[in-house]
Design a protein around this motif. Structure first.
Motif, PDB file in Angstrom:
ATOM      1  N   ALA A  24       0.886  -1.129   0.058  1.00 33.74           N
ATOM      2  CA  ALA A  24       0.032   0.038  -0.066  1.00 33.74           C
ATOM      3  C   ALA A  24       0.914   1.206   0.022  1.00 33.74           C
ATOM      4  CB  ALA A  24      -0.993   0.023   1.290  1.00 33.74           C
ATOM      5  N   HIS A  28       0.904   4.138  -2.722  1.00 39.63           N
ATOM      6  CA  HIS A  28       0.486   5.460  -2.768  1.00 39.63           C
ATOM      7  C   HIS A  28       1.678   6.368  -2.879  1.00 39.63           C
ATOM      8  CE1 HIS A  28      -2.802   3.801  -0.665  1.00 39.63           C
ATOM      9  NE2 HIS A  28      -3.352   5.027  -0.903  1.00 39.63           N
ATOM     10  N   GLN A  29       2.972   6.130  -2.750  1.00 38.00           N
ATOM     11  CA  GLN A  29       4.241   6.569  -3.118  1.00 38.00           C
ATOM     12  C   GLN A  29       4.561   6.893  -4.521  1.00 38.00           C
ATOM     13  OE1 GLN A  29       7.765   5.450  -0.975  1.00 38.00           O
ATOM     14  NE2 GLN A  29       8.622   7.413  -1.744  1.00 38.00           N
ATOM     15  N   LEU A  32       0.026   6.207  -7.502  1.00 33.87           N
ATOM     16  CA  LEU A  32      -1.033   6.985  -7.053  1.00 33.87           C
ATOM     17  C   LEU A  32      -0.785   8.243  -7.799  1.00 33.87           C
ATOM     18  CD1 LEU A  32      -3.624   7.715  -6.183  1.00 33.87           C
ATOM     19  CD2 LEU A  32      -2.921   8.298  -4.110  1.00 33.87           C
ATOM     20  N   TRP A  60      -7.334  -3.401   0.825  1.00 36.85           N
ATOM     21  CA  TRP A  60      -6.759  -2.048   0.260  1.00 36.85           C
ATOM     22  C   TRP A  60      -6.642  -1.573  -0.899  1.00 36.85           C
ATOM     23  CZ3 TRP A  60      -2.889  -0.357  -2.577  1.00 36.85           C
ATOM     24  CH2 TRP A  60      -1.771  -1.263  -3.057  1.00 36.85           C
ATOM     25  N   ALA A  64      -8.654   1.814  -2.388  1.00 40.80           N
ATOM     26  CA  ALA A  64      -7.677   2.907  -3.147  1.00 40.80           C
ATOM     27  C   ALA A  64      -8.222   3.109  -4.429  1.00 40.80           C
ATOM     28  CB  ALA A  64      -6.368   2.299  -3.204  1.00 40.80           C
TER      29      ALA A  64
END
Length: 118
Positions: A24, A28-29, A32, A60, A64
């Motif tokens: 995750a 996200h880093q 995304l 998750w 997301a």
């Protein structure tokens, strides 16, 4: 990342088999921001193509994809992942085509191929 014509894109999400929390964080880093960039350039349909994962990591991923889809309206964001450790490339390609073609579908993570249901 493979971008298609007509404002459609497929974003390869490679997480390297990390445990769910680390995966995750990588998403996200690294992934995304790429999706947000595509949306900022006018992409109208993005499919995030995830690697295979057992059931729990999909939780998750679903959240997301759904959160990004809500933020991207009127563009659409969906996800696809193989249903088993041996990906069915034809099923994945068909699922991606379905997601791009159906304007009423957004915020979904679909499993492509045969395997254990979530």
């Amino acid at each position: 990342m493979t971008a298609a014509m007509d404002g459609e894109a497929v974003l390869q999400v490679e997480l390297g088999g990390a445990d769910p929390l680390a995966a995750a964080a990588v998403f996200h880093q690294h992934h995304l921001p790429r999706a947000v960039e595509l949306l900022g350039r006018g992409c109208r349909s993005i499919v995030l193509q995830f690697e295979y994962a057992p059931e729990k990591p999909h939780r998750w991923r679903k959240e997301a994809v759904a959160a990004l889809a809500r933020a991207a309206i009127p563009a659409r964001v969906n996800g696809v992942a193989p249903a088993s450790a041996t990906p069915d490339d034809d099923a994945i390609a068909s699922t991606i085509a379905f997601l791009h073609a159906n304007e009423g579908v957004t915020g979904q993570l679909l499993l492509a191929g045969t395997g254990d249901p979530l």
